[in-house]
Design a protein around this motif. Structure first.
Motif, PDB file in Angstrom:
ATOM      1  N   GLY A  25      11.681   1.794 -16.019  1.00 21.32           N
ATOM      2  CA  GLY A  25      11.800   2.685 -17.177  1.00 21.32           C
ATOM      3  C   GLY A  25      10.478   3.118 -17.789  1.00 21.32           C
ATOM      4  N   GLU A  26       9.359   2.636 -17.196  1.00 22.11           N
ATOM      5  CA  GLU A  26       8.058   2.986 -17.773  1.00 22.11           C
ATOM      6  C   GLU A  26       7.272   3.882 -16.816  1.00 22.11           C
ATOM      7  OE1 GLU A  26       3.914   0.821 -19.186  1.00 22.11           O
ATOM      8  OE2 GLU A  26       5.575  -0.416 -18.488  1.00 22.11           O
ATOM      9  N   LYS A  27       6.745   4.994 -17.338  1.00 14.75           N
ATOM     10  CA  LYS A  27       5.912   5.884 -16.519  1.00 14.75           C
ATOM     11  C   LYS A  27       4.558   5.211 -16.278  1.00 14.75           C
ATOM     12  CE  LYS A  27       8.285   9.886 -16.375  1.00 14.75           C
ATOM     13  NZ  LYS A  27       8.761  10.410 -15.089  1.00 14.75           N
ATOM     14  N   ARG A  28       4.104   5.257 -15.008  1.00 11.45           N
ATOM     15  CA  ARG A  28       2.810   4.650 -14.678  1.00 11.45           C
ATOM     16  C   ARG A  28       1.919   5.665 -13.957  1.00 11.45           C
ATOM     17  NH1 ARG A  28       3.011  -1.043 -14.384  1.00 11.45           N
ATOM     18  NH2 ARG A  28       0.747  -0.862 -14.246  1.00 11.45           N
ATOM     19  N   SER A  29       0.622   5.513 -14.124  1.00 11.58           N
ATOM     20  CA  SER A  29      -0.345   6.422 -13.500  1.00 11.58           C
ATOM     21  C   SER A  29      -1.051   5.715 -12.348  1.00 11.58           C
ATOM     22  CB  SER A  29      -1.383   6.861 -14.535  1.00 11.58           C
ATOM     23  OG  SER A  29      -0.735   7.401 -15.662  1.00 11.58           O
ATOM     24  N   LEU A  30      -1.470   6.500 -11.369  1.00 13.48           N
ATOM     25  CA  LEU A  30      -2.083   5.927 -10.166  1.00 13.48           C
ATOM     26  C   LEU A  30      -3.419   6.580  -9.843  1.00 13.48           C
ATOM     27  CD1 LEU A  30       1.068   5.852  -7.828  1.00 13.48           C
ATOM     28  CD2 LEU A  30      -0.090   3.848  -8.781  1.00 13.48           C
ATOM     29  N   HIS A  31      -4.378   5.756  -9.421  1.00  9.96           N
ATOM     30  CA  HIS A  31      -5.580   6.257  -8.754  1.00  9.96           C
ATOM     31  C   HIS A  31      -5.259   6.356  -7.262  1.00  9.96           C
ATOM     32  CE1 HIS A  31      -8.123   5.719 -12.207  1.00  9.96           C
ATOM     33  NE2 HIS A  31      -7.982   4.401 -12.223  1.00  9.96           N
ATOM     34  N   VAL A  32      -5.756   7.404  -6.626  1.00 13.29           N
ATOM     35  CA  VAL A  32      -5.552   7.573  -5.187  1.00 13.29           C
ATOM     36  C   VAL A  32      -6.920   7.512  -4.515  1.00 13.29           C
ATOM     37  CG1 VAL A  32      -4.660   9.119  -3.399  1.00 13.29           C
ATOM     38  CG2 VAL A  32      -3.547   9.030  -5.647  1.00 13.29           C
ATOM     39  N   HIS A  44      -7.935   6.098   9.306  1.00 12.15           N
ATOM     40  CA  HIS A  44      -7.677   6.737   8.008  1.00 12.15           C
ATOM     41  C   HIS A  44      -6.756   5.847   7.162  1.00 12.15           C
ATOM     42  CE1 HIS A  44      -6.435  10.778   5.871  1.00 12.15           C
ATOM     43  NE2 HIS A  44      -6.828   9.862   5.026  1.00 12.15           N
ATOM     44  N   LEU A  45      -7.233   5.483   5.988  1.00 11.46           N
ATOM     45  CA  LEU A  45      -6.420   4.725   5.031  1.00 11.46           C
ATOM     46  C   LEU A  45      -6.264   5.543   3.756  1.00 11.46           C
ATOM     47  CD1 LEU A  45      -8.196   1.387   5.636  1.00 11.46           C
ATOM     48  CD2 LEU A  45      -5.753   1.396   5.251  1.00 11.46           C
ATOM     49  N   HIS A  46      -5.098   5.425   3.147  1.00  8.94           N
ATOM     50  CA  HIS A  46      -4.793   6.169   1.924  1.00  8.94           C
ATOM     51  C   HIS A  46      -4.060   5.190   1.014  1.00  8.94           C
ATOM     52  CE1 HIS A  46      -3.665   9.885  -0.268  1.00  8.94           C
ATOM     53  NE2 HIS A  46      -2.534   9.248  -0.516  1.00  8.94           N
ATOM     54  N   VAL A  47      -4.648   4.881  -0.144  1.00  4.39           N
ATOM     55  CA  VAL A  47      -4.038   3.858  -1.001  1.00  4.39           C
ATOM     56  C   VAL A  47      -3.894   4.369  -2.430  1.00  4.39           C
ATOM     57  CG1 VAL A  47      -4.938   1.912   0.347  1.00  4.39           C
ATOM     58  CG2 VAL A  47      -6.285   2.801  -1.567  1.00  4.39           C
ATOM     59  N   SER A  48      -2.942   3.782  -3.153  1.00  2.60           N
ATOM     60  CA  SER A  48      -2.836   4.099  -4.579  1.00  2.60           C
ATOM     61  C   SER A  48      -2.869   2.786  -5.365  1.00  2.60           C
ATOM     62  CB  SER A  48      -1.576   4.901  -4.867  1.00  2.60           C
ATOM     63  OG  SER A  48      -0.457   4.254  -4.350  1.00  2.60           O
ATOM     64  N   VAL A  49      -3.508   2.871  -6.518  1.00  2.00           N
ATOM     65  CA  VAL A  49      -3.748   1.686  -7.357  1.00  2.00           C
ATOM     66  C   VAL A  49      -3.385   2.052  -8.792  1.00  2.00           C
ATOM     67  CG1 VAL A  49      -5.545   0.110  -8.185  1.00  2.00           C
ATOM     68  CG2 VAL A  49      -5.734   1.075  -5.875  1.00  2.00           C
ATOM     69  N   PHE A  50      -2.671   1.174  -9.498  1.00  4.19           N
ATOM     70  CA  PHE A  50      -2.364   1.449 -10.903  1.00  4.19           C
ATOM     71  C   PHE A  50      -3.658   1.665 -11.675  1.00  4.19           C
ATOM     72  CE2 PHE A  50       1.634  -1.129 -10.188  1.00  4.19           C
ATOM     73  CZ  PHE A  50       2.494  -0.046 -10.332  1.00  4.19           C
ATOM     74  N   THR A  51      -3.663   2.679 -12.534  1.00  2.91           N
ATOM     75  CA  THR A  51      -4.834   2.850 -13.405  1.00  2.91           C
ATOM     76  C   THR A  51      -4.989   1.574 -14.239  1.00  2.91           C
ATOM     77  OG1 THR A  51      -3.453   3.969 -15.039  1.00  2.91           O
ATOM     78  CG2 THR A  51      -4.684   5.388 -13.544  1.00  2.91           C
ATOM     79  N   ASN A  78      -3.363 -12.866   0.318  1.00  8.99           N
ATOM     80  CA  ASN A  78      -2.710 -12.146   1.406  1.00  8.99           C
ATOM     81  C   ASN A  78      -3.325 -10.757   1.555  1.00  8.99           C
ATOM     82  OD1 ASN A  78      -0.260 -10.213   2.159  1.00  8.99           O
ATOM     83  ND2 ASN A  78       0.137 -12.236   2.991  1.00  8.99           N
ATOM     84  N   ILE A  79      -3.342 -10.252   2.782  1.00 11.56           N
ATOM     85  CA  ILE A  79      -3.734  -8.851   3.002  1.00 11.56           C
ATOM     86  C   ILE A  79      -2.849  -8.299   4.116  1.00 11.56           C
ATOM     87  CG2 ILE A  79      -5.638  -9.463   4.599  1.00 11.56           C
ATOM     88  CD1 ILE A  79      -7.120  -6.980   3.283  1.00 11.56           C
ATOM     89  N   ALA A  80      -2.333  -7.090   3.927  1.00  9.63           N
ATOM     90  CA  ALA A  80      -1.415  -6.535   4.937  1.00  9.63           C
ATOM     91  C   ALA A  80      -1.551  -5.022   5.028  1.00  9.63           C
ATOM     92  CB  ALA A  80       0.025  -6.897   4.572  1.00  9.63           C
ATOM     93  N   PHE A  81      -1.503  -4.531   6.264  1.00  5.13           N
ATOM     94  CA  PHE A  81      -1.521  -3.086   6.505  1.00  5.13           C
ATOM     95  C   PHE A  81      -0.111  -2.622   6.823  1.00  5.13           C
ATOM     96  CE2 PHE A  81      -5.755  -4.457   8.076  1.00  5.13           C
ATOM     97  CZ  PHE A  81      -6.547  -3.698   7.230  1.00  5.13           C
ATOM     98  N   LYS A  82       0.205  -1.393   6.427  1.00  7.49           N
ATOM     99  CA  LYS A  82       1.387  -0.738   6.985  1.00  7.49           C
ATOM    100  C   LYS A  82       1.170   0.769   6.952  1.00  7.49           C
ATOM    101  CE  LYS A  82       4.460  -0.553   2.992  1.00  7.49           C
ATOM    102  NZ  LYS A  82       5.784  -0.805   2.476  1.00  7.49           N
ATOM    103  N   ARG A  83       2.046   1.486   7.647  1.00  3.81           N
ATOM    104  CA  ARG A  83       1.903   2.939   7.642  1.00  3.81           C
ATOM    105  C   ARG A  83       2.099   3.458   6.215  1.00  3.81           C
ATOM    106  NH1 ARG A  83       3.329   5.494  13.438  1.00  3.81           N
ATOM    107  NH2 ARG A  83       2.840   3.654  14.680  1.00  3.81           N
ATOM    108  N   CYS A  84       1.317   4.465   5.867  1.00  6.50           N
ATOM    109  CA  CYS A  84       1.265   4.953   4.489  1.00  6.50           C
ATOM    110  C   CYS A  84       2.629   5.447   4.000  1.00  6.50           C
ATOM    111  CB  CYS A  84       0.248   6.089   4.405  1.00  6.50           C
ATOM    112  SG  CYS A  84      -0.048   6.635   2.735  1.00  6.50           S
ATOM    113  N   ASN A  85       2.940   5.153   2.729  1.00  5.82           N
ATOM    114  CA  ASN A  85       4.209   5.652   2.162  1.00  5.82           C
ATOM    115  C   ASN A  85       4.002   6.626   1.003  1.00  5.82           C
ATOM    116  OD1 ASN A  85       3.589   4.121  -0.040  1.00  5.82           O
ATOM    117  ND2 ASN A  85       5.236   2.641   0.208  1.00  5.82           N
ATOM    118  N   TRP A  86       2.766   7.052   0.764  1.00  4.41           N
ATOM    119  CA  TRP A  86       2.455   8.074  -0.250  1.00  4.41           C
ATOM    120  C   TRP A  86       3.233   7.848  -1.538  1.00  4.41           C
ATOM    121  CZ3 TRP A  86       2.272   9.283   4.937  1.00  4.41           C
ATOM    122  CH2 TRP A  86       1.074   9.836   5.379  1.00  4.41           C
ATOM    123  N   TRP A  87       3.010   6.698  -2.121  1.00  7.01           N
ATOM    124  CA  TRP A  87       3.726   6.279  -3.320  1.00  7.01           C
ATOM    125  C   TRP A  87       3.602   7.291  -4.450  1.00  7.01           C
ATOM    126  CZ3 TRP A  87       2.702   1.607  -6.939  1.00  7.01           C
ATOM    127  CH2 TRP A  87       3.928   1.029  -7.303  1.00  7.01           C
TER     128      TRP A  87
END
Ligand SMILES: CC(C)(COP(=O)(O)OP(=O)(O)OC[C@H]1O[C@@H](n2cnc3c(N)ncnc32)[C@H](O)[C@@H]1OP(=O)(O)O)[C@@H](O)C(=O)NCCC(=O)NCCS
Length: 167
Positions: free
Chosen positions: A153-160, A118-125, A47-56
Motif C-alpha cells: 500500500g506504500e508507493k516506493r521510489s527506485l534508483h536504476v 550486462h546487468l540492470h538493477v534497481s535499488v530503493f532510494t 547471500n548473493i544471487a544472479f537471475k535474468r532481469c525482471n525490470w522491477w
C-alpha cells in the motif's frame, strides 16, 4: 543448498557430453557468504544471487515485452540482461565485504562462465550502501524513478543502475 546443487548437477551433466569444451552456466553455484572462524568452523553471513532481469521499475506490457525477449535467449548468450540481489548480516556491514564479494563473483564466475555482459538493477532510494556497492563495481546510476512501485500500500521510489562489461 538446493539451487546450488541444481547448477552443479547441470554443469556436470553438460560437461559429460561436451568433449572438453567449457559449458556456459545459467547460474552461479556459490551463493552463500560465510565467515571462516579461527577454529575452522564457518558461519553464514549473507547471500548473493544472479537471475535474468525482471525490470522491477517498469510497469505493464513494456515490462512483459522486455522479460519475454530476455527469457528466450539461450544460456551463454551475451545479450542476456541480468540482475543481482545481495544481503549481508548487519553485524558485518561497512567492512567492504559486499564490494569484494560482488567483484569476485563477477570476475571469477559470472563474466567467464555465465558470459555476463550486462546487468540492470534497481535499488530503493535511501539504500545508499547498496548503491555504493554497485558504483564501486562499475555500475552507473541511469535513473531515479519516483513512486514507481507499490509495496503493502506504500508507493516506493527506485534508483536504476546499469553495468556493462568493459573488455
Ligand atoms: C547493501 C549491503 C549489501 C552493503 O554491504 P556492505 O558489505 O556493508 O558494503 P561495503 O562495506 O562493501 O560498502 C561499500 C560502500 O558503501 C558504503 N556504505 C555501506 N553501507 C552504507 C550505508 N548504510 N550508508 C551509506 N553508505 C554505506 C561504504 O561506506 C562503502 O563506500 P566507501 O568505500 O565509499 O566508503 C548491506 O548493507 C546489506 O546487506 N543491506 C541489507 C540488504 C540490502 O539492502 N541489499 C541490497 C538490495 S538492492
Amino acid at each position: 543448498m538446493r539451487a546450488s546443487d541444481a547448477v552443479t548437477r547441470a554443469l556436470e551433466e553438460a560437461a559429460s557430453t561436451s568433449q572438453g569444451q567449457l559449458v556456459p552456466a545459467e547460474d552461479c553455484p556459490v551463493r552463500s557468504i560465510r565467515e571462516l572462524k579461527g577454529d575452522g568452523t564457518d558461519v553464514y553471513i549473507g547471500n548473493i544471487a544472479f537471475k535474468r532481469c525482471n525490470w522491477w521499475e517498469v510497469q505493464g506490457p513494456e515490462r512483459d515485452r522486455l522479460m519475454a525477449e530476455n527469457i528466450v535467449r539461450p544460456t551463454g548468450d551475451t545479450g542476456i540482461i541480468w540482475q543481482v540481489s545481495d544481503f549481508l548480516a548487519s553485524s558485518h556491514h561497512r567492512r567492504g565485504i559486499m564490494t569484494v564479494v560482488l567483484r569476485t563473483v563477477l570476475d571469477k564466475w559470472a563474466i567467464p562462465r555465465m558470459c555476463m555482459r550486462h546487468l540492470h538493477v534497481s535499488v530503493f532510494t535511501g539504500n545508499n550502501g547498496s548503491v555504493r556497492v554497485f558504483e564501486k563495481n562499475g555500475f552507473v546510476l541511469v535513473d531515479t524513478i519516483e513512486n514507481c512501485i507499490e509495496i503493502r500500500g506504500e508507493k516506493r521510489s527506485l534508483h536504476v543502475l546499469d553495468w556493462k562489461h568493459v573488455v
